[in-house]
Design a protein around this motif. Structure first.
Motif, PDB file in Angstrom:
ATOM      1  N   ALA A  67      48.266 -22.112  -0.489  1.00  0.00           N
ATOM      2  CA  ALA A  67      49.040 -23.336  -0.233  1.00  0.00           C
ATOM      3  C   ALA A  67      50.546 -23.092  -0.366  1.00  0.00           C
ATOM      4  CB  ALA A  67      48.588 -24.453  -1.173  1.00  0.00           C
ATOM      5  N   GLU A  70      51.584 -21.286   2.793  1.00  0.00           N
ATOM      6  CA  GLU A  70      51.602 -22.236   3.903  1.00  0.00           C
ATOM      7  C   GLU A  70      52.827 -23.141   3.840  1.00  0.00           C
ATOM      8  OE1 GLU A  70      48.047 -24.444   5.389  1.00  0.00           O
ATOM      9  OE2 GLU A  70      49.154 -26.235   4.819  1.00  0.00           O
ATOM     10  N   GLN A  71      53.129 -23.641   2.642  1.00  0.00           N
ATOM     11  CA  GLN A  71      54.243 -24.583   2.515  1.00  0.00           C
ATOM     12  C   GLN A  71      55.574 -23.930   2.865  1.00  0.00           C
ATOM     13  OE1 GLN A  71      53.704 -28.053   1.650  1.00  0.00           O
ATOM     14  NE2 GLN A  71      55.657 -27.987   2.719  1.00  0.00           N
ATOM     15  N   ARG A  74      55.794 -23.668   6.551  1.00  0.00           N
ATOM     16  CA  ARG A  74      56.110 -24.982   7.124  1.00  0.00           C
ATOM     17  C   ARG A  74      57.580 -25.330   6.908  1.00  0.00           C
ATOM     18  NH1 ARG A  74      51.861 -29.549   5.466  1.00  0.00           N
ATOM     19  NH2 ARG A  74      52.928 -30.588   7.179  1.00  0.00           N
ATOM     20  N   LYS A  81      51.684 -25.186  14.031  1.00  0.00           N
ATOM     21  CA  LYS A  81      50.459 -25.315  13.229  1.00  0.00           C
ATOM     22  C   LYS A  81      50.356 -24.101  12.326  1.00  0.00           C
ATOM     23  CE  LYS A  81      46.612 -27.466  12.270  1.00  0.00           C
ATOM     24  NZ  LYS A  81      46.680 -26.796  10.955  1.00  0.00           N
ATOM     25  N   ILE A  82      49.730 -24.281  11.167  1.00  0.00           N
ATOM     26  CA  ILE A  82      49.413 -23.141  10.313  1.00  0.00           C
ATOM     27  C   ILE A  82      47.926 -22.842  10.463  1.00  0.00           C
ATOM     28  CG2 ILE A  82      49.427 -22.204   7.978  1.00  0.00           C
ATOM     29  CD1 ILE A  82      52.251 -22.848   9.045  1.00  0.00           C
ATOM     30  N   ASN A  83      47.598 -21.578  10.615  1.00  0.00           N
ATOM     31  CA  ASN A  83      46.198 -21.150  10.679  1.00  0.00           C
ATOM     32  C   ASN A  83      45.829 -20.392   9.408  1.00  0.00           C
ATOM     33  OD1 ASN A  83      45.858 -20.262  14.247  1.00  0.00           O
ATOM     34  ND2 ASN A  83      46.196 -22.231  13.259  1.00  0.00           N
ATOM     35  N   LEU A  84      44.659 -20.720   8.870  1.00  0.00           N
ATOM     36  CA  LEU A  84      44.141 -20.062   7.659  1.00  0.00           C
ATOM     37  C   LEU A  84      42.785 -19.447   7.996  1.00  0.00           C
ATOM     38  CD1 LEU A  84      44.731 -23.004   5.126  1.00  0.00           C
ATOM     39  CD2 LEU A  84      46.306 -21.132   5.687  1.00  0.00           C
ATOM     40  N   ALA A  85      42.545 -18.243   7.524  1.00  0.00           N
ATOM     41  CA  ALA A  85      41.237 -17.640   7.795  1.00  0.00           C
ATOM     42  C   ALA A  85      40.916 -16.547   6.809  1.00  0.00           C
ATOM     43  CB  ALA A  85      41.185 -17.074   9.220  1.00  0.00           C
TER      44      ALA A  85
ATOM     45  N   ALA B  49      46.698 -33.080   9.169  1.00  0.00           N
ATOM     46  CA  ALA B  49      46.717 -31.886  10.021  1.00  0.00           C
ATOM     47  C   ALA B  49      46.598 -30.600   9.210  1.00  0.00           C
ATOM     48  CB  ALA B  49      48.000 -31.862  10.861  1.00  0.00           C
ATOM     49  N   GLU B  50      47.382 -30.507   8.153  1.00  0.00           N
ATOM     50  CA  GLU B  50      47.499 -29.230   7.448  1.00  0.00           C
ATOM     51  C   GLU B  50      46.878 -29.298   6.046  1.00  0.00           C
ATOM     52  OE1 GLU B  50      48.549 -26.639   8.981  1.00  0.00           O
ATOM     53  OE2 GLU B  50      50.166 -27.149  10.356  1.00  0.00           O
ATOM     54  N   PHE B  51      46.424 -28.142   5.573  1.00  0.00           N
ATOM     55  CA  PHE B  51      45.867 -28.010   4.226  1.00  0.00           C
ATOM     56  C   PHE B  51      46.838 -28.571   3.190  1.00  0.00           C
ATOM     57  CE2 PHE B  51      44.681 -24.799   0.734  1.00  0.00           C
ATOM     58  CZ  PHE B  51      43.489 -25.429   0.407  1.00  0.00           C
ATOM     59  N   THR B  52      48.125 -28.255   3.348  1.00  0.00           N
ATOM     60  CA  THR B  52      49.123 -28.718   2.375  1.00  0.00           C
ATOM     61  C   THR B  52      49.580 -30.154   2.629  1.00  0.00           C
ATOM     62  OG1 THR B  52      50.791 -27.537   3.668  1.00  0.00           O
ATOM     63  CG2 THR B  52      49.997 -26.466   1.666  1.00  0.00           C
ATOM     64  N   ASP B  53      48.962 -30.846   3.580  1.00  0.00           N
ATOM     65  CA  ASP B  53      49.151 -32.301   3.644  1.00  0.00           C
ATOM     66  C   ASP B  53      48.324 -32.995   2.562  1.00  0.00           C
ATOM     67  OD1 ASP B  53      50.940 -32.316   5.759  1.00  0.00           O
ATOM     68  OD2 ASP B  53      49.354 -32.422   7.277  1.00  0.00           O
ATOM     69  N   SER B  86      40.425 -22.350   9.093  1.00  0.00           N
ATOM     70  CA  SER B  86      40.992 -23.659   9.403  1.00  0.00           C
ATOM     71  C   SER B  86      42.145 -23.427  10.367  1.00  0.00           C
ATOM     72  CB  SER B  86      41.498 -24.318   8.116  1.00  0.00           C
ATOM     73  OG  SER B  86      42.241 -25.476   8.428  1.00  0.00           O
ATOM     74  N   GLY B  88      42.848 -25.722  13.816  1.00  0.00           N
ATOM     75  CA  GLY B  88      43.357 -27.032  14.241  1.00  0.00           C
ATOM     76  C   GLY B  88      44.427 -26.952  15.315  1.00  0.00           C
TER      77      GLY B  88
END
Lengths: 151, 151
Positions: A67, A70-71, A74, A81-85, B49-53, B86, B88
């Motif tokens: 997280a 990702e933040q 962003r 968009k952020i992609n996680l895998a 939309a996002e995990f960190t939302d 994830s 999206g």
């Protein structure tokens, strides 16, 4: 902490990218990929294969590191968009891909692992609003400040 | 709980697969995909939309639902690897893909979104050690028993 190691495992033996954060349980590296410059990996320190090989506390901690990454992406990159895998089909050592995606990137809206849909010119790194050095520096600072990323 | 909805969003308006669990914050569906029969989605109820939302508590809860799904796939399917993702990019409504992968599947070790590497015969569903009905039933039971999947 006693870290299990698996002989021959690429992520037990190598950093897996440009090291930006080294914690006792997780490290974060930037993946060097010209097509996807905002691409980091959160890698478990010590060899486990699956997310559920960790207990709930370790899972939570790892996802909080994800997280943070990702933040920062962003905040700094204005990504579409952020992609996680987490796959590990080739290297079965738990690691999360955290990838900033852009409407203009070579594969969008497909995942980065498929066929390119377009040629990107000028190159992706030059399209970012910050340098990779600045991105790495902010990432390292945010991870150092995050309790989950430390001990 | 007040669930934000986005007009026109596919995952706000449709289940997104065969519903196996409906919780107040997350639902779980099985994806109908002949090539990948052990494929579920953990979908946020309400549009983000996002995990960190999500805040840290909601992130933790969602990942514990993902962990339940992963564990059932591991317990019942003898999968080679579990893949979590994830993205999206196409439908920017937070959802986790949880996919049982097998050394024999059409794309292994590549992610499921790329080009097939081989033709699989007999078909994947007939290779599973349990029926999809049995898998769904066990999944529903495990999710009902998991605090994070409830309220």
């Amino acid at each position: 902490m006693n870290l299990p190691r698996q002989p021959g495992c690429e992520l037990c033996e190598q950093p897996g990218g440009v090291l930006v954060h080294q914690g006792p349980e997780w490290r974060v590296v930037r993946v060097v990929d010209a097509a996807f410059p905002g691409f980091y990996r959160v890698i478990r320190q010590g060899h486990v294969a699956e997310f559920t090989d960790l207990d709930a506390a370790a899972r939570r901690q790892g996802m909080e590191v994800v997280a943070v990454v990702e933040q920062v992406l962003r905040d700094l990159l204005q990504a579409t968009k952020i992609n996680l895998a987490s796959f590990g089909n080739v290297v079965p050592h738990l690691h999360w891909h955290v990838i900033a995606r852009f409407g203009w990137d070579s594969h969008f809206p497909q995942p980065v692992w498929g066929q390119a849909l377009r040629v990107v010119d000028p190159p992706p790194e030059r399209r970012l609003p910050v340098t990779l050095e600045a991105l790495d520096a902010r990432m390292a600072k945010a991870l150092d400040a995050q309790p989950a990323a430390g001990d």
